[in-house]
Design an enzyme around this catalytic site. Structure first.
Site, PDB file in Angstrom:
ATOM      1  N   ARG A 166     -29.879 -17.284 -35.855  1.00 16.17           N
ATOM      2  CA  ARG A 166     -29.154 -18.553 -35.931  1.00 16.17           C
ATOM      3  C   ARG A 166     -27.644 -18.356 -35.839  1.00 16.17           C
ATOM      4  O   ARG A 166     -26.869 -19.050 -36.482  1.00 16.17           O
ATOM      5  CB  ARG A 166     -29.504 -19.306 -37.231  1.00 16.17           C
ATOM      6  CG  ARG A 166     -30.966 -19.662 -37.384  1.00 16.17           C
ATOM      7  CD  ARG A 166     -31.443 -20.593 -36.263  1.00 16.17           C
ATOM      8  NE  ARG A 166     -32.875 -20.824 -36.413  1.00 16.17           N
ATOM      9  CZ  ARG A 166     -33.812 -20.068 -35.862  1.00 16.17           C
ATOM     10  NH1 ARG A 166     -33.470 -19.050 -35.091  1.00 16.17           N
ATOM     11  NH2 ARG A 166     -35.086 -20.336 -36.035  1.00 16.17           N
ATOM     12  N   SER A 243     -34.189 -28.415 -39.855  1.00 21.22           N
ATOM     13  CA  SER A 243     -34.059 -27.490 -40.982  1.00 21.22           C
ATOM     14  C   SER A 243     -32.607 -27.488 -41.456  1.00 21.22           C
ATOM     15  O   SER A 243     -31.706 -27.130 -40.694  1.00 21.22           O
ATOM     16  CB  SER A 243     -34.486 -26.085 -40.567  1.00 21.22           C
ATOM     17  OG  SER A 243     -35.847 -26.077 -40.186  1.00 21.22           O
ATOM     18  N   GLU A 349     -27.412 -25.131 -42.188  1.00 20.52           N
ATOM     19  CA  GLU A 349     -27.510 -24.915 -40.745  1.00 20.52           C
ATOM     20  C   GLU A 349     -26.653 -25.905 -39.964  1.00 20.52           C
ATOM     21  O   GLU A 349     -25.969 -25.518 -39.022  1.00 20.52           O
ATOM     22  CB  GLU A 349     -28.979 -25.000 -40.316  1.00 20.52           C
ATOM     23  CG  GLU A 349     -29.232 -24.446 -38.934  1.00 20.52           C
ATOM     24  CD  GLU A 349     -30.696 -24.126 -38.694  1.00 20.52           C
ATOM     25  OE1 GLU A 349     -31.112 -24.257 -37.529  1.00 20.52           O
ATOM     26  OE2 GLU A 349     -31.401 -23.755 -39.627  1.00 20.52           O
TER      27      GLU A 349
END
Length: 357
Positions: A166, A243, A349
Site C-alpha cells: 500500500r 478499507s 489508508e
C-alpha cells in the site's frame, strides 16, 4: 477545461463528506491536466488533485484553493503478442473497474482480482492498490507523471516506483501528478494463479489454480459485494473509502507483544491474531481482526451518523448525514481503542484533506 467556484466536494468522494472548493477546474485531456497544475503552481496557490475520490476524507470547511478534477480518458494498446503480452497505456482519468472489465473481455490477465475497486486508474500506482492476492505493482510497467518540483513530465519504470505494501514513491507527497499508467498484462484465457484462500473457496479450486478470467472476476465481485465493497448509491455500507486502515506490519518484538496482549484479553484458548510473512523479520497481521477483537464489531456506531460497515469492521461508513468530523471522530475512536487494547497503532489508508487523525 471547465472552471467553477464554491462547488461542494462531498459529491466527488465515495465517503460523501467535504465542504466546498474555492475554485474547481475539470480537465479532460492530459495537456489540460498539466496546464492546470502548472498554472496553480505558478500562482503559488494551494492545489488538490481529485480523481475518483474513493480514498479521500475532505474537511467540512472544504478546500481554500484550486481543486483539479481529473477526467481524462483512453486506453491504448501499444503492443500485444503471446510472448510479450499486452502493453496497454491508460489515461489517469479512466475508471479502474472499466479497465479490469475490458482486460477480462480482451484476454489480458493480471488485474482480474482487482475487480470492483472504485476510483480511477491514475490513483492505483500511488496506493499500490491490491486485493485478493494481486497488486498493481505486479503488472505496472511505467507511470508517467508531471513533476511539480522540476516542472516537467517524467516517466517512472516499475523499479523506480518503490512499490511496497500500500505504498509507492508517489504516496505521501504532492510532488507528482499521475498522467497515465502503462500495464504489461499476460495474454490468455486463464487468470493468474489464485492467491487468496477465500477467493479459492468461492471458486471451488485450490490455491494456485488458474480459472477462466470471467469466473475470477465474478468471484471477486461476489466477495466484495458480501463485504459491502462494491459501490451502490442505495447501500450506505458502500458510502466509505473501503478499507479505512492498512494491515499492520510488525517486527518480531511487536508481534510478541501483540500475542501477549491478545492472550490477556481473549484467554489462552481464544483466537490468535492472524500472522503473515512480510519480509525478513517482519510480520503482517489483520487490521480487521484487531478492530473486531478490540470491541468494534460490524455495525459499531449504528445508527450513525458515522458507523462501521454492517458487513465489514474495517470500513468506516457514512450512514447518510455524517460530516467529515463525524467520520474522523469514529476512526479516531477505533484507532485509539486498538492501540489501548493491543498496543498496535493503526494507520489510515485514505488521505485526509484539511484535518488529520
Amino acid at each position: 477545461m471547465q472552471v467553477d467556484h464554491d462547488v461542494p466536494l462531498a459529491t466527488l468522494t465515495t465517503m460523501r463528506v467535504g465542504g466546498p472548493a474555492q475554485r474547481l477546474v475539470t480537465v479532460t485531456t492530459t495537456d489540460e491536466l498539466v496546464d492546470a497544475v502548472r498554472e496553480v503552481d505558478d500562482a503559488d496557490e494551494p492545489l488538490l488533485v481529485i480523481s475518483g475520490g474513493s480514498n479521500l476524507v475532505i474537511a467540512d470547511e472544504g478546500f481554500a484553493g484550486t481543486v483539479v478534477v481529473v477526467r481524462t480518458s483512453g486506453a491504448q494498446v501499444e503492443s500485444q503478442d503471446l510472448c510479450g503480452g499486452a502493453f496497454v497505456r491508460v489515461a489517469a482519468g479512466e475508471p479502474w473497474d472499466g479497465l479490469v472489465e475490458r482486460a477480462v473481455e480482451e484476454g489480458w490477465a493480471g488485474i482480474e482480482a482487482l475487480s470492483g475497486i472504485p476510483g480511477l486508474t491514475g490513483a492505483t500506482p500511488v496506493q499500490n492498490v491490491g486485493a485478493y492476492g494481486q497488486e498493481v505493482a505486479q503488472t505496472i510497467a511505467q507511470v508517467r507523471v508531471y513533476d511539480r518540483h522540476e516542472g516537467r513530465v517524467r516517466t517512472f519504470t516499475s523499479s523506480d516506483c518503490a512499490f511496497a505494501y500500500r505504498h509507492s514513491a508517489f504516496k505521501g507527497t504532492d510532488r507528482y501528478v499521475v498522467l497515465d499508467v502503462a500495464f504489461q498484462l499476460e495474454v490468455g484465457d486463464l487468470s493468474r494463479p489464485v492467491a487468496y484462500a477465500a477467493l479459492a473457496d468461492g471458486l471451488g479450486v485450490e490455491l494456485g489454480a488458474r480459472v477462466p478470467l470471467a469466473d475470477a472476476r465474478a468471484a471477486v465481485l461476489e466477495q466484495r459485494r458480501q463485504r459491502g465493497m462494491v459501490l451502490d448509491p442505495q447501500d450506505h455500507d458502500t458510502w466509505s473509502c473501503g478499507s479505512f486502515f492498512t494491515n499492520p506490519i510488525l517486527d518480531e518484538e511487536g508481534w510478541e507483544e501483540l500475542a501477549r496482549r491478545a492472550t490477556a484479553r481473549l484467554g489462552a484458548q481464544g483466537p490468535v491474531p492472524p500472522r503473515f510473512a512480510a519480509g525478513e523479520g517482519l510480520v503482517k497481521t489483520s487490521a480487521a481482526w484487531l478492530i473486531d477483537k478490540a470491541g468494534f464489531g460490524k455495525g459499531f456506531g449504528m445508527p450513525g451518523p458515522a458507523a462501521l460497515s454492517t458487513r465489514h469492521p474495517l470500513a468506516v461508513t457514512n450512514r447518510g448525514p455524517a460530516s467529515a468530523a463525524d467520520v474522523v471522530a469514529l476512526a479516531r475512536q477505533v484507532r485509539d481503542g486498538v492501540q489501548e487494547t493491543f498496543g498496535v497503532t493503526l494507520v489510515n489508508e485514505p488521505v485526509f484533506v484539511g484535518h488529520s487523525l
